[in-house]
Motif scaffolding. Structure first.
Motif, mmCIF file in Angstrom:
data_model
loop_
_atom_site.group_PDB
_atom_site.id
_atom_site.type_symbol
_atom_site.label_atom_id
_atom_site.label_comp_id
_atom_site.label_asym_id
_atom_site.label_seq_id
_atom_site.Cartn_x
_atom_site.Cartn_y
_atom_site.Cartn_z
ATOM 1 N N ASP A 99 -0.882 -0.069 -5.441
ATOM 2 C CA ASP A 99 -2.034 0.727 -5.008
ATOM 3 C C ASP A 99 -1.635 2.169 -4.710
ATOM 4 O OD1 ASP A 99 -3.746 -1.361 -5.352
ATOM 5 O OD2 ASP A 99 -4.017 -1.810 -3.220
ATOM 6 N N SER A 100 -0.419 2.380 -4.229
ATOM 7 C CA SER A 100 0.049 3.752 -3.990
ATOM 8 C C SER A 100 0.139 4.532 -5.295
ATOM 9 C CB SER A 100 1.421 3.737 -3.301
ATOM 10 O OG SER A 100 1.291 3.417 -1.932
ATOM 11 N N THR A 101 0.524 3.873 -6.353
ATOM 12 C CA THR A 101 0.606 4.529 -7.653
ATOM 13 C C THR A 101 -0.789 4.896 -8.153
ATOM 14 O OG1 THR A 101 2.574 3.211 -8.122
ATOM 15 C CG2 THR A 101 1.565 4.344 -9.982
ATOM 16 N N TYR A 102 -1.745 4.005 -7.941
ATOM 17 C CA TYR A 102 -3.117 4.316 -8.318
ATOM 18 C C TYR A 102 -3.625 5.553 -7.570
ATOM 19 C CZ TYR A 102 -3.594 -0.255 -10.638
ATOM 20 O OH TYR A 102 -3.461 -1.343 -11.481
ATOM 21 N N ASP A 130 -0.225 -11.345 -2.138
ATOM 22 C CA ASP A 130 -1.104 -12.343 -1.538
ATOM 23 C C ASP A 130 -2.084 -11.694 -0.568
ATOM 24 O OD1 ASP A 130 0.053 -14.957 -2.574
ATOM 25 O OD2 ASP A 130 1.833 -14.020 -1.718
ATOM 26 N N LEU A 131 -1.657 -10.567 0.014
ATOM 27 C CA LEU A 131 -2.502 -9.845 0.950
ATOM 28 C C LEU A 131 -2.066 -8.382 0.970
ATOM 29 C CD1 LEU A 131 -4.843 -10.745 2.788
ATOM 30 C CD2 LEU A 131 -3.205 -10.928 4.657
ATOM 31 N N THR A 132 -3.035 -7.476 0.906
ATOM 32 C CA THR A 132 -2.750 -6.039 0.972
ATOM 33 C C THR A 132 -3.570 -5.415 2.090
ATOM 34 O OG1 THR A 132 -2.260 -5.860 -1.400
ATOM 35 C CG2 THR A 132 -2.847 -3.835 -0.242
ATOM 36 N N PHE A 133 -2.886 -4.807 3.055
ATOM 37 C CA PHE A 133 -3.558 -4.079 4.127
ATOM 38 C C PHE A 133 -3.608 -2.601 3.752
ATOM 39 C CE2 PHE A 133 -1.773 -7.781 6.337
ATOM 40 C CZ PHE A 133 -2.893 -8.248 7.020
ATOM 41 N N ILE A 134 -4.796 -2.024 3.749
ATOM 42 C CA ILE A 134 -4.963 -0.599 3.457
ATOM 43 C C ILE A 134 -5.341 0.123 4.745
ATOM 44 C CG2 ILE A 134 -6.330 1.117 2.230
ATOM 45 C CD1 ILE A 134 -6.574 -0.768 -0.092
ATOM 46 N N GLN A 179 -12.729 -2.233 -5.748
ATOM 47 C CA GLN A 179 -11.949 -3.424 -6.077
ATOM 48 C C GLN A 179 -11.101 -3.227 -7.343
ATOM 49 O OE1 GLN A 179 -13.779 -7.313 -5.455
ATOM 50 N NE2 GLN A 179 -15.631 -6.317 -4.715
ATOM 51 N N TYR A 180 -10.228 -2.248 -7.263
ATOM 52 C CA TYR A 180 -9.352 -1.968 -8.398
ATOM 53 C C TYR A 180 -8.617 -3.219 -8.858
ATOM 54 C CZ TYR A 180 -9.370 3.147 -8.965
ATOM 55 O OH TYR A 180 -9.696 4.444 -9.262
ATOM 56 N N GLN A 181 -8.643 -3.448 -10.152
ATOM 57 C CA GLN A 181 -7.919 -4.572 -10.733
ATOM 58 C C GLN A 181 -6.467 -4.194 -11.009
ATOM 59 O OE1 GLN A 181 -10.018 -5.685 -14.299
ATOM 60 N NE2 GLN A 181 -11.632 -6.759 -13.201
ATOM 61 N N TYR A 182 -5.587 -5.173 -10.881
ATOM 62 C CA TYR A 182 -4.206 -5.010 -11.315
ATOM 63 C C TYR A 182 -4.162 -5.092 -12.848
ATOM 64 C CZ TYR A 182 -1.232 -4.831 -7.137
ATOM 65 O OH TYR A 182 -0.552 -4.425 -6.017
ATOM 66 N N PRO A 183 -3.031 -4.777 -13.463
ATOM 67 C CA PRO A 183 -2.939 -4.823 -14.929
ATOM 68 C C PRO A 183 -3.297 -6.175 -15.533
ATOM 69 C CG PRO A 183 -1.086 -3.606 -14.038
ATOM 70 C CD PRO A 183 -1.807 -4.200 -12.866
ATOM 71 N N ASN A 184 -3.116 -7.267 -14.772
ATOM 72 C CA ASN A 184 -3.449 -8.590 -15.300
ATOM 73 C C ASN A 184 -4.930 -8.927 -15.149
ATOM 74 O OD1 ASN A 184 -3.714 -9.106 -12.568
ATOM 75 N ND2 ASN A 184 -1.938 -10.461 -12.437
ATOM 76 N N GLY A 185 -5.724 -7.963 -14.666
ATOM 77 C CA GLY A 185 -7.159 -8.162 -14.539
ATOM 78 C C GLY A 185 -7.597 -8.786 -13.233
ATOM 79 N N VAL A 187 -7.905 -8.990 -8.994
ATOM 80 C CA VAL A 187 -8.082 -8.087 -7.853
ATOM 81 C C VAL A 187 -7.350 -8.684 -6.651
ATOM 82 C CG1 VAL A 187 -9.730 -6.997 -6.280
ATOM 83 C CG2 VAL A 187 -10.325 -7.317 -8.701
ATOM 84 N N PRO A 188 -6.377 -7.973 -6.095
ATOM 85 C CA PRO A 188 -5.668 -8.503 -4.927
ATOM 86 C C PRO A 188 -6.573 -8.552 -3.706
ATOM 87 C CG PRO A 188 -4.993 -6.247 -5.364
ATOM 88 C CD PRO A 188 -5.866 -6.658 -6.506
ATOM 89 N N ASN A 189 -6.255 -9.426 -2.792
ATOM 90 C CA ASN A 189 -7.018 -9.553 -1.555
ATOM 91 C C ASN A 189 -6.660 -8.380 -0.644
ATOM 92 O OD1 ASN A 189 -8.534 -10.384 0.585
ATOM 93 N ND2 ASN A 189 -7.409 -12.276 0.972
ATOM 94 N N ARG A 190 -7.550 -7.408 -0.557
ATOM 95 C CA ARG A 190 -7.295 -6.198 0.239
ATOM 96 C C ARG A 190 -8.115 -6.228 1.521
ATOM 97 N NH1 ARG A 190 -8.038 -3.755 -5.137
ATOM 98 N NH2 ARG A 190 -6.040 -3.010 -5.941
ATOM 99 N N ILE A 191 -7.499 -5.768 2.613
ATOM 100 C CA ILE A 191 -8.172 -5.676 3.907
ATOM 101 C C ILE A 191 -8.056 -4.240 4.401
ATOM 102 C CG2 ILE A 191 -8.131 -6.423 6.322
ATOM 103 C CD1 ILE A 191 -7.165 -9.128 5.361
ATOM 104 N N LEU A 192 -9.186 -3.642 4.722
ATOM 105 C CA LEU A 192 -9.196 -2.263 5.191
ATOM 106 C C LEU A 192 -8.976 -2.230 6.701
ATOM 107 C CD1 LEU A 192 -9.679 0.614 4.014
ATOM 108 C CD2 LEU A 192 -12.062 0.382 4.753
ATOM 109 N N ILE A 193 -8.011 -1.422 7.134
ATOM 110 C CA ILE A 193 -7.660 -1.297 8.548
ATOM 111 C C ILE A 193 -8.006 0.096 9.048
ATOM 112 C CG2 ILE A 193 -5.765 -1.256 10.215
ATOM 113 C CD1 ILE A 193 -6.288 -4.047 9.314
ATOM 114 N N ASP A 194 -8.768 0.149 10.135
ATOM 115 C CA ASP A 194 -9.067 1.423 10.787
ATOM 116 C C ASP A 194 -7.859 1.811 11.627
ATOM 117 O OD1 ASP A 194 -9.946 3.583 12.235
ATOM 118 O OD2 ASP A 194 -11.613 2.548 13.219
ATOM 119 N N ALA A 195 -7.054 2.733 11.107
ATOM 120 C CA ALA A 195 -5.794 3.089 11.761
ATOM 121 C C ALA A 195 -5.968 4.061 12.913
ATOM 122 C CB ALA A 195 -4.827 3.676 10.728
#
Length: 218
Positions: A99-102, A130-134, A179-185, A187-195
């Motif tokens: 996601d950082s590259t995107y 398995d899980l991505t925290f943004i 919901q950006y897809q990865y190259p394999n099509g 979508v990873p499970n992303r959770i948005l965090i209010d930092a």
């Protein structure tokens, strides 16, 4: 096993939360590994040093060069650390991933997402967090944190113009909302965090998400 990624711009506190989580898991006796990108292996860390400490007054890499450097580092990281450690049933905590590259090379650097996906698919194959925290924070809050972190080694990303940091923040929000897809099509499970919240509250939210989505109780 689990592959957990923490994403976000500069000064949002993701690295602090990674360290909190790593300590909590180790205290429980869980088999876990804390790693980062760019980096994660001795060779990949050399690429990170080249990538992060460029003197922009002399010459800055173009976005395509950045993409190739980051991709080379990631290929090494996946082959030497991530896949082997997942096979050993470890919990992997990673500071940044695709996601950082995107955000940095596509949304900010204007490289088409398709180009990133074509390159990344070669070494990613079906690998998916398995899980991505943004993490996102108000711009002034993030910049104040950068200024206060005396132990932090300043790099060219920290010193970017304020407008650039705003684009980065909006980029992470875009990835989450669209919901950006990865190259394999997939979508990873992303959770948005209010930092903007307290460290303690954020840590509690992360623990709740781990139990809810991965069955990892802390």
């Amino acid at each position: 096993m689990a592959f957990i990624v923490f994403e976000g711009g500069e000064g949002v506190g993701k690295t602090t939360q990674l360290e909190f989580l790593h300590k909590a898991l180790k205290k429980q006796g869980r088999n876990c590994l804390l790693t980062r990108e760019p980096g994660g292996t001795p060779f990949a860390e050399q690429i990170r040093s080249l990538f992060k400490q460029v003197d922009p007054s002399i010459e800055s890499p173009i976005p395509l060069t950045e993409l190739l450097l980051v991709s080379a580092s990631r290929a090494q990281h996946i082959a030497k650390v991530i896949r082997p450690e997942l096979c050993e049933e470890k919990i992997i905590l990673c500071d940044r991933f695709l996601d950082s590259t995107y955000v940095y090379q596509s949304i900010l650097g204007k490289i088409p997402k398709q180009t990133i996906d074509i390159i990344s698919h070669i070494f990613l194959e079906d690998l998916l967090p398995d899980l991505t925290f943004i993490f996102t924070a108000d711009l002034d809050v993030a910049l104040q944190r950068i200024a206060k972190e005396k132990k932090r080694a300043s790099d060219r990303m920290d010193t970017q113009e304020k407008e650039i940091h705003q684009i980065i923040k909006e980029g992470y929000t875009k990835i989450y909302q669209e919901q950006y897809q990865y190259p394999n099509g997939k979508v990873p499970n992303r959770i948005l965090i209010d930092a903007n919240q307290s460290k303690e509250l954020i840590h509690s939210q992360i623990k709740y998400a781990l139990e809810k989505h991965l069955g990892i109780s802390i």
